[in-house]
Design a protein around this motif. Structure first.
Motif, PDB file in Angstrom:
ATOM      1  N   LEU A 132      43.433  26.048  32.128  1.00 49.37           N
ATOM      2  CA  LEU A 132      43.006  26.946  33.205  1.00 49.37           C
ATOM      3  C   LEU A 132      43.734  28.287  33.150  1.00 49.37           C
ATOM      4  O   LEU A 132      43.175  29.315  33.542  1.00 49.37           O
ATOM      5  CB  LEU A 132      43.233  26.277  34.561  1.00 49.37           C
ATOM      6  N   THR A 133      44.976  28.275  32.669  1.00 48.63           N
ATOM      7  CA  THR A 133      45.722  29.538  32.602  1.00 48.63           C
ATOM      8  C   THR A 133      45.093  30.526  31.623  1.00 48.63           C
ATOM      9  O   THR A 133      44.777  31.665  32.005  1.00 48.63           O
ATOM     10  CB  THR A 133      47.190  29.264  32.246  1.00 48.63           C
ATOM     11  N   PRO A 134      44.884  30.156  30.348  1.00 50.88           N
ATOM     12  CA  PRO A 134      44.200  31.117  29.464  1.00 50.88           C
ATOM     13  C   PRO A 134      42.768  31.402  29.879  1.00 50.88           C
ATOM     14  O   PRO A 134      42.267  32.513  29.654  1.00 50.88           O
ATOM     15  CB  PRO A 134      44.263  30.442  28.085  1.00 50.88           C
ATOM     16  N   LEU A 135      42.092  30.424  30.512  1.00 47.39           N
ATOM     17  CA  LEU A 135      40.736  30.675  30.987  1.00 47.39           C
ATOM     18  C   LEU A 135      40.721  31.769  32.046  1.00 47.39           C
ATOM     19  O   LEU A 135      39.863  32.668  32.035  1.00 47.39           O
ATOM     20  CB  LEU A 135      40.127  29.389  31.540  1.00 47.39           C
ATOM     21  N   GLY A 136      41.678  31.726  32.980  1.00 44.29           N
ATOM     22  CA  GLY A 136      41.755  32.767  33.994  1.00 44.29           C
ATOM     23  C   GLY A 136      42.057  34.132  33.397  1.00 44.29           C
ATOM     24  O   GLY A 136      41.463  35.144  33.794  1.00 44.29           O
ATOM     25  N   LEU A 137      42.959  34.176  32.413  1.00 45.63           N
ATOM     26  CA  LEU A 137      43.261  35.452  31.769  1.00 45.63           C
ATOM     27  C   LEU A 137      42.063  35.977  30.991  1.00 45.63           C
ATOM     28  O   LEU A 137      41.807  37.191  30.964  1.00 45.63           O
ATOM     29  CB  LEU A 137      44.473  35.290  30.848  1.00 45.63           C
ATOM     30  N   LEU A 138      41.316  35.080  30.345  1.00 46.38           N
ATOM     31  CA  LEU A 138      40.106  35.523  29.634  1.00 46.38           C
ATOM     32  C   LEU A 138      39.068  36.070  30.613  1.00 46.38           C
ATOM     33  O   LEU A 138      38.335  37.010  30.290  1.00 46.38           O
ATOM     34  CB  LEU A 138      39.529  34.360  28.831  1.00 46.38           C
ATOM     35  N   ALA A 139      38.982  35.477  31.809  1.00 45.40           N
ATOM     36  CA  ALA A 139      38.076  36.021  32.822  1.00 45.40           C
ATOM     37  C   ALA A 139      38.490  37.438  33.206  1.00 45.40           C
ATOM     38  O   ALA A 139      37.630  38.305  33.447  1.00 45.40           O
ATOM     39  CB  ALA A 139      38.063  35.108  34.056  1.00 45.40           C
ATOM     40  N   MET A 140      39.778  37.709  33.244  1.00 46.45           N
ATOM     41  CA  MET A 140      40.226  39.070  33.515  1.00 46.45           C
ATOM     42  C   MET A 140      39.809  40.026  32.393  1.00 46.45           C
ATOM     43  O   MET A 140      39.439  41.171  32.650  1.00 46.45           O
ATOM     44  CB  MET A 140      41.748  39.092  33.677  1.00 46.45           C
TER      45      MET A 140
ATOM     46  N   ILE B 215      30.652  42.229  40.296  1.00 45.23           N
ATOM     47  CA  ILE B 215      30.863  41.517  39.029  1.00 45.23           C
ATOM     48  C   ILE B 215      32.278  41.733  38.498  1.00 45.23           C
ATOM     49  O   ILE B 215      33.026  40.758  38.303  1.00 45.23           O
ATOM     50  CB  ILE B 215      29.798  41.948  38.000  1.00 45.23           C
ATOM     51  N   PRO B 216      32.722  42.980  38.232  1.00 45.65           N
ATOM     52  CA  PRO B 216      34.099  43.123  37.730  1.00 45.65           C
ATOM     53  C   PRO B 216      35.156  42.724  38.744  1.00 45.65           C
ATOM     54  O   PRO B 216      36.175  42.116  38.371  1.00 45.65           O
ATOM     55  CB  PRO B 216      34.194  44.614  37.377  1.00 45.65           C
ATOM     56  N   PHE B 217      34.929  43.026  40.029  1.00 38.82           N
ATOM     57  CA  PHE B 217      35.934  42.679  41.032  1.00 38.82           C
ATOM     58  C   PHE B 217      36.117  41.169  41.125  1.00 38.82           C
ATOM     59  O   PHE B 217      37.249  40.669  41.175  1.00 38.82           O
ATOM     60  CB  PHE B 217      35.533  43.242  42.398  1.00 38.82           C
ATOM     61  N   ALA B 218      35.009  40.428  41.143  1.00 40.29           N
ATOM     62  CA  ALA B 218      35.096  38.971  41.251  1.00 40.29           C
ATOM     63  C   ALA B 218      35.744  38.364  40.012  1.00 40.29           C
ATOM     64  O   ALA B 218      36.567  37.433  40.120  1.00 40.29           O
ATOM     65  CB  ALA B 218      33.713  38.377  41.476  1.00 40.29           C
TER      66      ALA B 218
ATOM     67  N   GLY C  33      39.897  35.418  38.017  1.00 39.52           N
ATOM     68  CA  GLY C  33      40.702  35.168  36.832  1.00 39.52           C
ATOM     69  C   GLY C  33      42.182  35.215  37.120  1.00 39.52           C
ATOM     70  O   GLY C  33      42.942  34.323  36.709  1.00 39.52           O
ATOM     71  N   ALA C  34      42.625  36.251  37.840  1.00 43.18           N
ATOM     72  CA  ALA C  34      44.045  36.347  38.173  1.00 43.18           C
ATOM     73  C   ALA C  34      44.489  35.195  39.062  1.00 43.18           C
ATOM     74  O   ALA C  34      45.575  34.630  38.865  1.00 43.18           O
ATOM     75  CB  ALA C  34      44.320  37.684  38.857  1.00 43.18           C
ATOM     76  N   ALA C  35      43.664  34.823  40.044  1.00 41.73           N
ATOM     77  CA  ALA C  35      44.038  33.748  40.968  1.00 41.73           C
ATOM     78  C   ALA C  35      44.143  32.409  40.247  1.00 41.73           C
ATOM     79  O   ALA C  35      45.098  31.649  40.460  1.00 41.73           O
ATOM     80  CB  ALA C  35      43.010  33.665  42.102  1.00 41.73           C
ATOM     81  N   VAL C  36      43.186  32.103  39.383  1.00 46.15           N
ATOM     82  CA  VAL C  36      43.214  30.823  38.663  1.00 46.15           C
ATOM     83  C   VAL C  36      44.385  30.772  37.693  1.00 46.15           C
ATOM     84  O   VAL C  36      45.085  29.754  37.584  1.00 46.15           O
ATOM     85  CB  VAL C  36      41.872  30.593  37.938  1.00 46.15           C
ATOM     86  N   ALA C  37      44.613  31.862  36.962  1.00 44.42           N
ATOM     87  CA  ALA C  37      45.729  31.881  36.018  1.00 44.42           C
ATOM     88  C   ALA C  37      47.063  31.722  36.742  1.00 44.42           C
ATOM     89  O   ALA C  37      47.929  30.943  36.306  1.00 44.42           O
ATOM     90  CB  ALA C  37      45.707  33.179  35.220  1.00 44.42           C
TER      91      ALA C  37
END
Length: 591
Positions: free
Chosen positions: A335-343, A364-367, A372-376
């Motif tokens: 989940l950590t790299p996934l959140g960063l990839l979302a960023m 779209i970009p804000f979400a 991404g930041a919250a999940v990471a």
């Protein structure tokens, strides 16, 4: 043998359940509301917005000096966060929450009477100190409570960094007095103070529930984290005071980011991952969104501040929801790299949709950035201890300042020699697109660095106290260590010859645990094996035999003493594991 009657514990209340037992949720709800209100208030202190109202300044003011004074909040904050985290060893978290909000309130009230650059500088420093106390205090307060609270904290931190620039600019729309920059939300500060007072009263009524604090070595690392913070603050102040070129500013900012990543590499694997995430989010999120907010203002072709509140609101709700879901329903490392990839995807979408005359497309970009930041953050924080969490937080805000420096250097490079208004707008948007590209590559580099350091880590590299400190999980309460069994001749083995497994508890008085919460799984080693049991209170549990001729060991974790009893041929002076049966009172009565 007659069973003795059960007696009431002297610690048990005779008047029924206490307030702590009846209303454990009340303190959680008040604390959750306090986090939702206070954390954005702290982060809003960061942006320097006085340039927006420069036309309202009196002629006697030196505008450049006032801008420098207004920018002192972030340097004060990055120095206060590690010191405040260390001070939590001596200061109660409820006291620090009330103290931080009181400083913010006093600075807000005094901001309405500011009449000089010196007073502005003092008030902005007070804002930074109050914010620097609030951020670590809210994390520590949420640490030992409901699991959802930590998700709320990470989600609100991500949303606050995402929307800090917009929230700081909103009160300045059609404003008539420049002093509003020093008191953007006085009513919200008052609400936060009321919530802090309610939390303080509940905290007292419920017996001042203990909160975790960093260990001695973690406090040393926190103090060490203030060294790059001081250096970055000096560079930032010097950049605002001197006419440094774009190349020098970019070089110094890059060196600051490298220094922060080097500091983040200290500690165990889980602590390193969290520190990397904190640095990446600090460098990228707020500096990127500050530029997006300025580009989307009405004068540059955007929808203006009134057209941005829906994207920010949707992104905030999704970010907090994603953080709570990641905290409650998942705990996987990916989940950590996934959140960063979302960023990274969010930064790429900034290059595509910004500037946007219609503000709704900015969802779209804000979400993506908020979620991404919250999940990471949630995923990385869930596997780290409180010391590692505070250390990562101490690196996050110097990262914000380093990101501002790097973005400033990029803008200076892009705007050099521009004199035409339309070309100025185009170059400003181009600098945002270039910064988004730089930020995306930086986040990818952090993902690769974290993965590389995790692969190079040894099997026990994460055992530095940075493991999860959940109630009921290892790292919470008293730590149990493996003791050497002289009889078995094995160093570092349990009393059962390696078969005993120590599990850390919560440190609370729960059925089946003693004061420290230490519990032991007893694994039988066979007919001639031994069963080990660890206890940590005044008395022992009950001791089991593991077969004929087996030896049963009992270890006291609180004193380190060890007594052993055996079947035949036990050691001289040993205490038998089971006391001899006493005569029943019924046996002495004649029929």
């Amino acid at each position: 043998m007659t069973v003795p009657p059960l007696q009431r514990s002297p610690n048990e209340s005779s008047t029924g359940p206490t307030a702590r037992a009846r209303f454990p949720w009340l303190l959680d709800w008040v604390l959750g509301l306090l986090i939702v209100v206070a954390l954005p208030l702290a982060i809003i202190s960061i942006p320097n917005t006085v340039s927006i109202v420069s036309g309202l300044l009196p002629e006697s003011f030196d505008k450049l000096a006032l801008m420098r004074a207004h920018g002192l909040a972030l340097p004060a904050m990055i120095l206060t966060v590690p010191l405040g985290a260390v001070a939590l060893r001596r200061v109660k978290v409820a006291h620090m929450l009330v103290g931080g909000l009181t400083l913010l309130a006093l600075a807000d009230v005094a901001g309405g009477f500011a009449g000089s650059t010196f007073v502005v500088a003092v008030l902005r420093i007070l804002h930074g100190i109050g914010a620097g106390l609030l951020v670590p205090a809210t994390l520590v307060a949420a640490w030992g409570r409901s699991p959802a609270l930590r998700g709320v904290w990470t989600g609100m931190l991500a949303f606050s960094l995402l929307g800090a620039q917009a929230l700081a600019l909103w009160p300045l729309d059609n404003v008539q007095d420049w002093r509003v920059t020093l008191q953007p939300y006085p009513m919200l500060t008052g609400v936060a103070l009321v919530l802090a007072a309610i939390y303080f009263v509940l905290w007292l009524v419920q017996g001042q529930p203990p909160t975790p604090t960093p260990r001695a070595d973690e406090r040393t690392r926190l103090l060490l984290a203030s060294v790059p913070a001081v250096g970055i603050a000096v560079v930032a102040i010097s950049t605002a005071s001197e006419a440094w070129g774009a190349g020098l500013v970019i070089l110094l900012a890059a060196l600051a980011i490298v220094a922060l990543l080097t500091m983040a590499s200290m500690g165990g694997r889980e602590g390193r991952t969290l520190s990397y995430v904190m640095v990446a989010i600090g460098v990228v999120l707020l500096p990127s969104m500050a530029q997006v907010t300025y580009v989307e203002m009405r004068g540059l072709g955007g929808p203006g501040m009134t057209g941005l509140w829906i994207p920010f609101l949707v992104a905030g709700l999704l970010g907090v929801g994603a953080a709570v879901a990641a905290r409650l329903f998942a705990g996987a490392r990916w989940l950590t790299p996934l959140g960063l990839l979302a960023m990274v995807v969010g930064l790429c979408s900034v290059r595509v949709v910004v500037p946007a005359p219609d503000g709704l497309v900015l969802v779209i970009p804000f979400a993506l950035l908020a979620m991404g930041a919250a999940v990471a953050l949630t995923s990385a924080l869930g596997r780290a201890g409180i010391g590692a969490g505070l250390y990562g937080l101490a690196l996050c805000f110097p990262g914000v300042l380093a990101g501002y420096l790097l973005a400033t250097g990029v803008q200076l490079m892009m705007l050099r020699g521009v004199t035409v208004a339309q070309q100025l707008v185009d170059r400003f948007v181009g600098s945002l697109h270039l910064w988004s590209l730089i930020g995306g590559f930086l986040v990818v580099a952090v993902i690769l660095l974290a993965a590389l350091m995790a692969r190079r880590s040894g099997p026990g590299d994460g055992d530095d106290g940075s493991g999860p400190s959940e109630p009921g999980g290892p790292g919470h309460g008293r730590e149990a260590s493996l003791l050497e069994d002289p009889a078995s001749g094995g160093a570092g083995m349990s009393a059962a010859g390696g078969g005993g497994r120590v599990v850390g508890g919560t440190g609370a008085d729960e059925p089946g645990t003693d004061k420290s919460g230490a519990v032991v799984d007893d694994d039988s080693a066979g007919g001639g094996g031994a069963a080990g049991r660890v206890s940590s209170g005044w008395g022992s549990r009950f001791d089991d035999s593991a077969g004929g001729g087996a030896k049963t060991a009992r270890v006291s974790a609180s004193t380190g003493s060890r007594t052993s009893g055996g079947g035949s041929g036990g050691d001289e002076g040993s205490v038998p594991p089971v006391p001899p049966p006493a005569q029943s009172p019924e046996d002495s009565v004649s029929p």
